[in-house]
Design a protein around this motif. Structure first.
Motif, PDB file in Angstrom:
ATOM      1  N   TYR A 187       0.855  -1.195   0.000  1.00 58.32           N
ATOM      2  CA  TYR A 187       0.000   0.000   0.000  1.00 58.32           C
ATOM      3  C   TYR A 187       0.889   1.242   0.000  1.00 58.32           C
ATOM      4  CZ  TYR A 187      -3.080  -3.730   1.471  1.00 58.32           C
ATOM      5  OH  TYR A 187      -3.735  -4.901   1.523  1.00 58.32           O
TER       6      TYR A 187
ATOM      7  N   ASP B 214      -0.784   8.103   0.735  1.00 59.43           N
ATOM      8  CA  ASP B 214      -1.991   8.711   0.140  1.00 59.43           C
ATOM      9  C   ASP B 214      -1.682   9.902  -0.763  1.00 59.43           C
ATOM     10  OD1 ASP B 214      -3.646   6.925   1.285  1.00 59.43           O
ATOM     11  OD2 ASP B 214      -4.082   8.131   3.080  1.00 59.43           O
TER      12      ASP B 214
ATOM     13  N   SER C 137      -6.742   3.080  -6.616  1.00 58.31           N
ATOM     14  CA  SER C 137      -7.727   3.045  -5.536  1.00 58.31           C
ATOM     15  C   SER C 137      -9.127   2.780  -6.075  1.00 58.31           C
ATOM     16  CB  SER C 137      -7.678   4.334  -4.720  1.00 58.31           C
ATOM     17  OG  SER C 137      -7.926   5.426  -5.570  1.00 58.31           O
TER      18      SER C 137
ATOM     19  N   GLU D 215      -3.684   3.404  -3.028  1.00 56.49           N
ATOM     20  CA  GLU D 215      -3.090   2.903  -4.268  1.00 56.49           C
ATOM     21  C   GLU D 215      -2.281   1.664  -3.855  1.00 56.49           C
ATOM     22  OE1 GLU D 215      -3.486   4.614  -7.184  1.00 56.49           O
ATOM     23  OE2 GLU D 215      -4.549   6.280  -6.225  1.00 56.49           O
TER      24      GLU D 215
END
Lengths: 310, 232
Positions: free
Chosen positions: A64, A67, A97, A129
């Motif tokens: 991951y 952001d 996402s 993402e």
């Protein structure tokens, strides 16, 4: 010993089982309990192995990303991850996402989209993402993970390896407990069978004294008791395999939802049935044989003489 | 019936036996029993009669001296030879020792299974033995359906079914009524007439007097009399 004597003695041994049927049932029951526990431990172990190999064959790490990355930065992180040692670039993909949300909705059902929209605002998602990377060699897991963590822009990662570690721990705990339980239950089985044989022996004290008086060898006297012990062991083994088959079927049906989540196929019973049967037969025969030989030999050594036996 | 030309079946030579608790059961016992003899062993309780029998069947081991039974040397008899020794003799017990769950035929056939006889041999020999003791018609009866005398006759049939060279009867008339006692000894006499040596332990003096046979008397572990012709 002549073949016809062997036939006669086998018949006598089988007759004893019937004459002492209550004790025979008790012996078979206790043996079955210990074999069943052992069999269930084997079945569990077999399935854990299969789950692990499924997991290992995937070798997947979900990475991951932070952001606040721009599209270019995301692309750069993705490329850096692909170029890492031990990462298969062909099986490493980028999941945006919105694609991640689509995936979630696919699993949960499209009707949930309105709730996401209401909560996060239409078109927005808090799903990060993600890069789905595939490792080439799991042995280098730790080094690869630390390389991934060192890539700028990586927030966290998630790997099925954690599940594998938990399963391995559970399996080894069950195996250890199982072994001790089997040892304990085997001893109990031995005592119970020895008692059955002892009761038969006292019931047949008269016969034994006559046998000795007419010139029977100790082997001849011992034979029916051995037949009795071994037969009880064989009956218990066969019944246990049958019971375990039914239990396994019921357990798989009951665990269906969990199995589908883990997306693995349970090992068919027939795959390990023969191993279990062989182990049970060996355990049953050895327990029966040891219990009967010890009991009768002890008796023949101490008592069993002609005039003072009764 | 003992004679110098006869072959010895049992020989006691200076035999001593003392039990672990210190009881001296037999002291310096010398005795010879020839093939084909019928011998009564008499004596009060605790005189050593049972020890005498136990030494013959090797249930007890002797302390000193030598015993020869059917060619077996008891002082050096090996464990695995004991069954072979016992196959040369038939034993009749005071309490019959019939297996209650087996019928008469099966009880008599029992020793034949031990020696691995064929079904045909078993049928032939058991029928012969049962007819000899007069129980041919009761082959299918269970022991509890028979009188004491009949049960002892089954015991006799069982003792002789394997064609032993001798029969050892330990108080065979102890549990049967007096009339039946005579029948039992009559049967033993008939078996003896056909060539089997008989060794009968008893304390029934009248019975011994009425049958004109050799009598060996044991008291406090010694042979105190060994007379022919029922004299003691």
């Amino acid at each position: 010993m002549k073949a016809r004597s062997v036939r006669y003695l086998i018949g006598e041994g089988l007759k004893n089982i019937w004459l002492n049927r209550m004790m025979s049932i008790a012996s078979v029951g206790v043996l079955m309990a210990s074999m069943l526990l052992m069999g269930l431990a084997i079945a569990f172990s077999e399935n854990v192995d299969r789950i692990m190999s499924t997991i290992e064959s995937q070798n997947v790490v979900m990475i991951y990303l932070d952001d606040d990355l721009s599209d270019e930065q995301v692309q750069s992180v993705y490329e850096q991850i692909r170029s890492l040692d031990n990462i298969n670039p062909d099986e490493t993909i980028y999941i945006s996402s919105s694609q991640a949300l689509e995936g979630v909705l696919e699993t949960m059902g499209p009707e949930y989209e309105q709730y996401f929209d209401a909560y996060f605002g239409e078109g927005n998602t808090i799903l990060p993402e993600t890069v789905r990377a595939s490792m080439i060699d799991l042995e280098q897991y730790d080094q690869t993970i630390s390389a991934i963590e060192n890539v700028d822009g990586v927030d966290s990662y998630d790997s099925s390896r954690d599940l594998a570690v938990i399963l391995t721990t559970v399996r080894s705990a069950i195996n250890t407990a199982g072994i001790w339980m089997i040892v304990l239950l085997s001893l109990i089985s031995l005592v119970i069978i020895a008692n059955t044989v002892r009761i038969t022996m006292f019931n047949r004290k008269l016969e034994i004294s006559i046998m000795k008086a007419v010139g029977a060898t100790n082997g001849f006297i011992r034979f029916p008791f051995m037949v009795e012990g071994i037969t009880l062991g064989i009956i218990a083994s066969l019944l246990t395999v049958g019971v375990e088959y039914l239990l396994y079927k019921v357990a798989i049906r009951a665990l269906e939802p969990i199995i589908s989540i883990l997306s693995f196929n349970p090992v068919p019973f027939s795959n390990f049935m023969w191993i279990i049967l062989l182990i049970f037969l060996a355990l049953g025969i050895i327990a029966g044989l040891i219990a009967s030989v010890i009991t009768i030999s002890k008796y023949l050594r101490r008592e069993g003489s002609e005039f003072s036996a009764l | 019936m003992s004679s110098g030309a006869s072959q010895p079946l049992i020989e006691f030579k200076g035999v001593y036996k003392t039990y672990d608790n210190g009881t001296k059961a037999l002291s310096d016992v010398n005795l010879r029993i020839d093939k084909g003899e019928f011998v009564f062993i008499v004596g009060p309780s605790g005189s050593g009669k049972s020890t005498f029998i136990k030494l013959i069947i090797h249930e007890e081991k002797l302390d000193a001296g030598e015993i020869l039974v059917n060619g077996f040397k008891m002082s050096s008899l090996r464990k695995k030879e004991v069954p072979l020794l016992r196959r040369t003799m038939g034993i009749v017990f005071q309490d019959f020792r019939l297996i209650p769950t087996m019928n008469v035929f099966e009880n008599v056939a029992f020793p034949m299974h031990v020696v691995g006889a064929s079904k045909r041999e078993i049928r032939k020999r058991v029928s012969y033995a049962l007819n000899l003791v007069g129980l041919g018609r009761k082959a299918r009866s269970l022991p509890r359906e028979l009188s004491g005398g009949e049960q002892q006759r089954v015991g006799l049939a069982r003792a002789l079914v394997n064609k032993p060279s001798m029969i050892i009867a330990d108080e065979p008339t102890g549990n049967v009524d007096p009339n039946m006692s005579y029948e039992i000894v009559d049967l033993l006499t008939e078996i003896n007439r056909r060539g089997t040596t008989i060794l009968m332990v008893t304390h029934e003096h009248q019975l011994v007097r009425d049958f004109d046979r050799r009598v060996v008397m044991i008291e406090t572990g010694h042979i105190v009399a060994d007379n022919a012709g029922g004299v003691f």
